[in-house]
Enzyme design. Structure first.
Site, mmCIF file in Angstrom:
data_model
loop_
_atom_site.group_PDB
_atom_site.id
_atom_site.type_symbol
_atom_site.label_atom_id
_atom_site.label_comp_id
_atom_site.label_asym_id
_atom_site.label_seq_id
_atom_site.Cartn_x
_atom_site.Cartn_y
_atom_site.Cartn_z
ATOM 1 N NE ARG A 80 16.721 -50.140 38.154
ATOM 2 C CZ ARG A 80 16.257 -49.000 38.660
ATOM 3 N NH1 ARG A 80 16.614 -48.616 39.885
ATOM 4 N NH2 ARG A 80 15.430 -48.250 37.980
ATOM 5 C CG HIS A 124 16.495 -43.681 36.106
ATOM 6 N ND1 HIS A 124 16.725 -44.756 36.950
ATOM 7 C CD2 HIS A 124 16.335 -42.618 36.916
ATOM 8 C CE1 HIS A 124 16.729 -44.337 38.220
ATOM 9 N NE2 HIS A 124 16.503 -43.031 38.220
ATOM 10 C CD GLU A 170 11.913 -43.586 42.174
ATOM 11 O OE1 GLU A 170 11.927 -42.341 42.141
ATOM 12 O OE2 GLU A 170 12.464 -44.241 43.067
ATOM 13 C CG ASN A 299 13.154 -47.692 42.725
ATOM 14 O OD1 ASN A 299 13.511 -48.845 42.489
ATOM 15 N ND2 ASN A 299 13.294 -46.712 41.854
ATOM 16 C CE1 TYR A 301 16.918 -44.494 48.007
ATOM 17 C CE2 TYR A 301 15.010 -44.701 46.571
ATOM 18 C CZ TYR A 301 16.383 -44.702 46.749
ATOM 19 O OH TYR A 301 17.216 -44.930 45.689
ATOM 20 C CD GLU A 378 16.408 -46.163 42.485
ATOM 21 O OE1 GLU A 378 16.266 -45.255 43.332
ATOM 22 O OE2 GLU A 378 16.263 -45.977 41.266
HETATM 23 C C1 BG6 Z 1 14.930 -42.335 43.220
HETATM 24 C C2 BG6 Z 1 15.558 -42.313 41.868
HETATM 25 O O1 BG6 Z 1 14.015 -41.295 43.279
HETATM 26 O O2 BG6 Z 1 15.692 -42.211 44.339
HETATM 27 C C3 BG6 Z 1 17.048 -42.111 41.901
HETATM 28 O O3 BG6 Z 1 15.182 -43.384 41.064
HETATM 29 C C4 BG6 Z 1 17.414 -41.160 43.011
HETATM 30 O O4 BG6 Z 1 17.435 -41.667 40.624
HETATM 31 C C5 BG6 Z 1 17.062 -41.841 44.321
HETATM 32 O O5 BG6 Z 1 18.729 -40.720 43.026
HETATM 33 C C6 BG6 Z 1 17.345 -41.022 45.543
HETATM 34 O O6 BG6 Z 1 16.694 -39.791 45.469
HETATM 35 P P1 BG6 Z 1 17.490 -38.443 45.647
HETATM 36 O O7 BG6 Z 1 16.522 -37.374 45.353
HETATM 37 O O8 BG6 Z 1 17.975 -38.417 47.055
HETATM 38 O O9 BG6 Z 1 18.625 -38.503 44.665
#
Ligand code: BG6
Length: 477
Positions: A80, A124, A170, A299, A301, A378
């Protein structure tokens, strides 16, 4: 229809990794590229960690073939990446820049030659600066037409080669930073303008999805959403209500608009009451319903945990961009919700909760509410990495993070979720927008810091781990 055991990944599962143009390419003015809002914003004093910027980034623009060779060696099934709008239209519209298209065509052709499925992100965050200057970018409806022209240019060129497309990356996270926190360009802090810009972005998203159906038959398109599922801090009804508020205001506002073509009821009522609701013109909601996605890009995290926030309480606060653990203050909307620490979860050095079960929950919530296929576009761990003896990087903490999240994907498949693939963030190390080069995500270490460096590529331990995960179809975790 192929058959697979419930705990197996489907044969055609897209084992991937991801990147974004500004974070890897460099070549900021190469071959006719125009400036993006990030080219200017990162040069303003105090905006990014140690003044870092993407002028060179990891120089992927000039090392693309070397990078794809590493992907092939790893056995990657999908890559991607995002296209930089100002490479294609240097001032946002007008004459197309053939050299920009040629760069991405070459990338796509080399990927395909290695049987790596390209997953193309249309946007992006690197808006052409010219459109920001001319009409304020996402705050003006003129962007809908300009964005559509740019997207159709890519559809026409790559329809036969690219099956998987991501519309906006995002929107929620980018515009929250841009119009509430003032930490992304154009660095505004105004809630009314925030909701107005989002409404226009929803319309643009729907328009390009509608156009996609004409130009890319057989293709799949959807936005990538930064989904941080909300948890209540306790079963106290006050916390439960705060959690409901947070889920509506931080997630469903976007997801319902994309997938249902409407805004969630309580949040909309609150904004109308406060004079902060977006202006909805006749035809807007019809357009949203005509431009719903084929799948949702996720995405993921971390999860966020919420508690009660009195009037006069905690407001929105910027995130930790230093990697000094424990420096993130609570953040919220007075009267609705604020974040609280989750005592059950470990965090990264940037205070992001590590919660693989949260990813399973995320996938289940989305699948059951919207009934759409999903793709993890992501997921990964940003950490300090150390270059060890023999040019090795022993990133066992990253392997642990990724392993537990791949397991969560497997469990979500067992739960009945239709999951198309998993793209780890990121393939090589990247520039983290506000966190500089010290917050690393890659399977491939890039030797550089805020000052620069050799830009050598070195395979981390996680590279070899993911290679065997892919080779074993997820059996060897
Ligand atoms: C997302 C984005 O927010 O998470 C990425 O799509 C980004 O571009 C990733 O790098 C991780 O966030 P960060 O702020 O730790 O780089």
């Amino acid at each position: 229809m192929h058959h697979h055991k419930f705990n197996d990944f489907p044969q055609d599962f897209l084992w991937g990794a991801a990147s974004a143009a500004y974070q890897v390419e460099g070549g900021w003015d190469a071959d006719g590229k125009g400036p993006s809002v990030w080219d200017l914003f990162t040069k303003l004093p105090g905006k990014t960690f140690a003044g870092s910027n993407g002028d060179v980034a990891v120089d992927h623009y000039h090392r693309m073939e070397e990078d794809v060779a590493l992907m092939a060696e790893m056995g990657l099934k999908a890559y991607r990446f995002s296209v930089s709008w100002p490479r294609i239209y240097p001032t946002g519209r007008g004459e197309v820049n053939e050299a920009g298209l040629a760069f991405y065509e070459k990338l796509i052709d080399i990927l395909l030659a290695h049987q790596i499925e390209p997953v193309l992100t249309l946007y992006h965050w690197d808006l052409p600066q010219a459109l920001q200057d001319e009409y304020g970018g996402w705050e003006d409806r003129r962007i809908i037409e300009d964005f559509e022209r740019y997207c159709v240019t890519l559809y026409q060129r790559f329809a036969g080669k690219v099956k998987y497309w991501v519309s906006l990356n995002e929107q929620n996270y980018n515009l929250t930073n841009a119009y509430q926190l003032g930490t992304h360009p154009p660095a505004v802090q105004d809630r009314k303008r925030f909701f107005a810009a989002n409404h226009i972005a929803f319309l643009a998203n729907a328009r390009v999805i509608k156009a996609f159906r004409q130009h890319v038959p057989g293709g799949l398109i959807g936005p990538s959403f930064a989904y941080s599922p909300a948890y209540p801090a306790s079963c106290d009804p006050k916390d439960m209500l705060a959690y409901e508020n947070a889920e509506e205001f931080t997630n469903l506002w976007w997801l319902d608009a994309y997938c249902f073509g409407r805004y969630p009821q309580a949040a909309l009522a609150y904004l109308r009451e406060n004079g902060e609701a977006p202006e909805i013109l006749p035809g807007d909601l019809e357009l949203l319903r005509e431009g719903t996605p084929d799948y949702i890009g996720v995405n993921y995290y971390y999860t966020l945990t919420y508690t009660d926030n009195p009037l006069g309480g905690q407001t929105m606060q910027r995130i930790n961009t230093t990697g000094k653990k424990g420096t993130t203050p609570p953040s919220g909307i007075p009267g609705l919700y604020k974040t609280a620490p989750n005592p059950h979860l470990e965090t990264s050095n940037w205070d992001w909760a590590i919660d693989p079960t949260g990813m399973r929950i995320a996938l289940r919530r989305l699948s059951s509410r919207y009934g759409l296929p999903l793709m993890i576009t992501e997921n990964g761990l940003g950490e300090f990495d150390k270059l060890a003896a023999g040019d090795r990087v022993h990133d066992d903490y990253r392997i642990d993070y990724l392993r537990s999240h791949v397991k969560a994907c497997q469990e979500a498949l067992q739960d009945g979720v239709e999951l198309l693939g998993y793209c780890a963030w990121s393939f090589t190390d990247i520039l983290s927008w506000l966190n500089g080069y010290q917050k690393r995500y890659g399977f491939v270490f890039v030797e550089r810091d805020e000052q620069g460096g050799s830009l050598r590529r070195l395979k981390k331990d996680s590279f070899f781990w993911y290679q065997s995960v892919i080779a074993s179809q997820g059996k060897q975790l």
